[in-house]
Design a protein around this motif. Structure first.
Motif, PDB file in Angstrom:
ATOM      1  N   ARG A  94      66.285  -1.900  25.264  1.00 31.38           N
ATOM      2  CA  ARG A  94      66.204  -2.788  24.293  1.00 31.38           C
ATOM      3  C   ARG A  94      65.169  -4.332  24.050  1.00 31.38           C
ATOM      4  O   ARG A  94      65.232  -4.330  25.318  1.00 31.38           O
ATOM      5  N   CYS A  95      64.863  -4.848  22.998  1.00 31.22           N
ATOM      6  CA  CYS A  95      63.677  -5.836  23.376  1.00 31.22           C
ATOM      7  C   CYS A  95      63.699  -6.646  22.363  1.00 31.22           C
ATOM      8  O   CYS A  95      64.217  -6.533  20.937  1.00 31.22           O
ATOM      9  N   LEU A  96      64.414  -7.899  22.762  1.00 31.84           N
ATOM     10  CA  LEU A  96      64.478  -8.583  21.601  1.00 31.84           C
ATOM     11  C   LEU A  96      63.315  -9.704  21.599  1.00 31.84           C
ATOM     12  O   LEU A  96      62.476 -10.196  22.521  1.00 31.84           O
ATOM     13  N   THR A  97      62.185 -10.097  20.566  1.00 33.75           N
ATOM     14  CA  THR A  97      60.930 -10.617  21.083  1.00 33.75           C
ATOM     15  C   THR A  97      61.208 -11.970  19.992  1.00 33.75           C
ATOM     16  O   THR A  97      61.074 -11.324  18.908  1.00 33.75           O
ATOM     17  N   ALA A  98      60.719 -13.251  20.543  1.00 31.87           N
ATOM     18  CA  ALA A  98      60.272 -14.626  19.554  1.00 31.87           C
ATOM     19  C   ALA A  98      59.217 -14.967  20.021  1.00 31.87           C
ATOM     20  O   ALA A  98      58.867 -15.229  20.890  1.00 31.87           O
ATOM     21  N   GLU A  99      58.842 -15.149  18.458  1.00 31.05           N
ATOM     22  CA  GLU A  99      58.084 -15.862  19.238  1.00 31.05           C
ATOM     23  C   GLU A  99      57.622 -17.070  18.157  1.00 31.05           C
ATOM     24  O   GLU A  99      57.980 -17.579  16.829  1.00 31.05           O
ATOM     25  N   ALA A 100      56.832 -18.033  18.776  1.00 30.22           N
ATOM     26  CA  ALA A 100      57.037 -18.777  17.695  1.00 30.22           C
ATOM     27  C   ALA A 100      55.730 -20.178  18.104  1.00 30.22           C
ATOM     28  O   ALA A 100      55.243 -20.608  19.011  1.00 30.22           O
ATOM     29  N   GLY A 101      54.601 -21.288  17.187  1.00 30.47           N
ATOM     30  CA  GLY A 101      53.728 -21.858  17.305  1.00 30.47           C
ATOM     31  C   GLY A 101      53.048 -22.614  16.158  1.00 30.47           C
ATOM     32  O   GLY A 101      54.365 -22.304  14.440  1.00 30.47           O
ATOM     33  N   TRP A 102      52.112 -22.267  16.061  1.00 29.41           N
ATOM     34  CA  TRP A 102      51.296 -23.290  14.602  1.00 29.41           C
ATOM     35  C   TRP A 102      50.029 -23.603  14.418  1.00 29.41           C
ATOM     36  O   TRP A 102      50.151 -23.037  15.626  1.00 29.41           O
ATOM     37  N   THR A 103      49.365 -23.218  13.123  1.00 24.46           N
ATOM     38  CA  THR A 103      48.321 -22.844  13.462  1.00 24.46           C
ATOM     39  C   THR A 103      47.260 -24.126  13.632  1.00 24.46           C
ATOM     40  O   THR A 103      47.881 -25.067  13.255  1.00 24.46           O
ATOM     41  N   ARG A 104      46.184 -23.812  14.788  1.00 26.47           N
ATOM     42  CA  ARG A 104      45.636 -25.422  15.969  1.00 26.47           C
ATOM     43  C   ARG A 104      44.554 -25.773  14.999  1.00 26.47           C
ATOM     44  O   ARG A 104      43.655 -27.014  14.711  1.00 26.47           O
ATOM     45  N   THR A 105      43.905 -24.592  14.311  1.00 29.96           N
ATOM     46  CA  THR A 105      42.134 -25.513  13.568  1.00 29.96           C
ATOM     47  C   THR A 105      42.092 -24.992  12.334  1.00 29.96           C
ATOM     48  O   THR A 105      42.834 -23.918  12.206  1.00 29.96           O
ATOM     49  N   PRO A 106      41.413 -24.908  11.304  1.00 26.63           N
ATOM     50  CA  PRO A 106      40.759 -24.607   9.954  1.00 26.63           C
ATOM     51  C   PRO A 106      41.033 -23.015   9.755  1.00 26.63           C
ATOM     52  O   PRO A 106      41.548 -22.209   8.943  1.00 26.63           O
ATOM     53  N   SER A 107      40.409 -22.419  10.725  1.00 30.12           N
ATOM     54  CA  SER A 107      40.537 -20.986  11.233  1.00 30.12           C
ATOM     55  C   SER A 107      41.293 -20.384  10.720  1.00 30.12           C
ATOM     56  O   SER A 107      41.643 -19.443  10.486  1.00 30.12           O
ATOM     57  N   ASP A 108      42.614 -20.462  11.941  1.00 35.02           N
ATOM     58  CA  ASP A 108      43.924 -20.539  11.979  1.00 35.02           C
ATOM     59  C   ASP A 108      44.424 -19.917  10.431  1.00 35.02           C
ATOM     60  O   ASP A 108      45.393 -19.025  10.732  1.00 35.02           O
TER      61      ASP A 108
END
Length: 169
Positions: free
Chosen positions: A93-107
């Motif tokens: 079993r696996c729980l994946t947590a991803e967190a972040g934000w866009t850094r550049t206009p191309s993101d």
């Protein structure tokens, strides 16, 4: 703080100082807002990650392996987020947590007025997955569930605990 984040913070400080010195108050105001928002984003993401780890300790009793990847890039709603990933594994079993934000206009851009975004994914159980947005509401930071790019209900420690109960079966 990662080297890149530290480098960015130093560069941003230099750009703000240069904008003030050259009389570009509009540019300085924008850069100061950006710096404040980055601190808010980092704080909100750190709370989420710390809470996830605390919940895994509480329910896993040392049986959950935690793997951290940083920096981590992931796609969410046609945008590219840059941040961190935590994997919580217990057996298969696996729980994946991803967190972040866009850094550049191309993101791309953050939807629903979110300052940062996160996603919790359960391997093999896509109906249990949830997308989150960090929003500032009435001077208070909140993680909210997002559905189709729109804000929904608050996401709290109780919901995090539910995800770990699902992980451990």
């Amino acid at each position: 703080m990662l080297e890149l984040d530290e480098f960015w913070a130093n560069e941003l400080s230099n750009m703000i100082r240069n904008a003030h010195q050259s009389g570009r108050r509009d540019v300085a105001d924008y850069l100061e807002l950006r710096a404040r928002n980055d601190i808010i984003r980092q704080t909100g993401i750190q709370w989420l990650l710390d809470t996830l780890v605390a919940a895994s300790d509480e329910v896993g009793r040392d049986t959950i392996e935690v793997i951290r990847e940083e920096p981590h890039r992931f796609s969410l709603n046609n945008a590219t987020m840059v941040g961190v990933m935590l994997k919580f594994q217990q057996g298969v079993r696996c729980l994946t947590a991803e967190a972040g934000w866009t850094r550049t206009p191309s993101d791309g851009f953050m939807r629903g007025g979110a300052l940062a975004a996160a996603r919790l994914r359960h391997t093999g159980m896509p109906k249990a997955d949830v997308e989150l947005g960090l929003v500032l509401e009435n001077e208070k930071l909140n993680w909210r569930e997002f559905h189709e790019g729109r804000r929904q209900e608050l996401f709290s420690f109780l919901e995090i605990a539910d995800h770990f109960r699902l992980l451990i079966g």
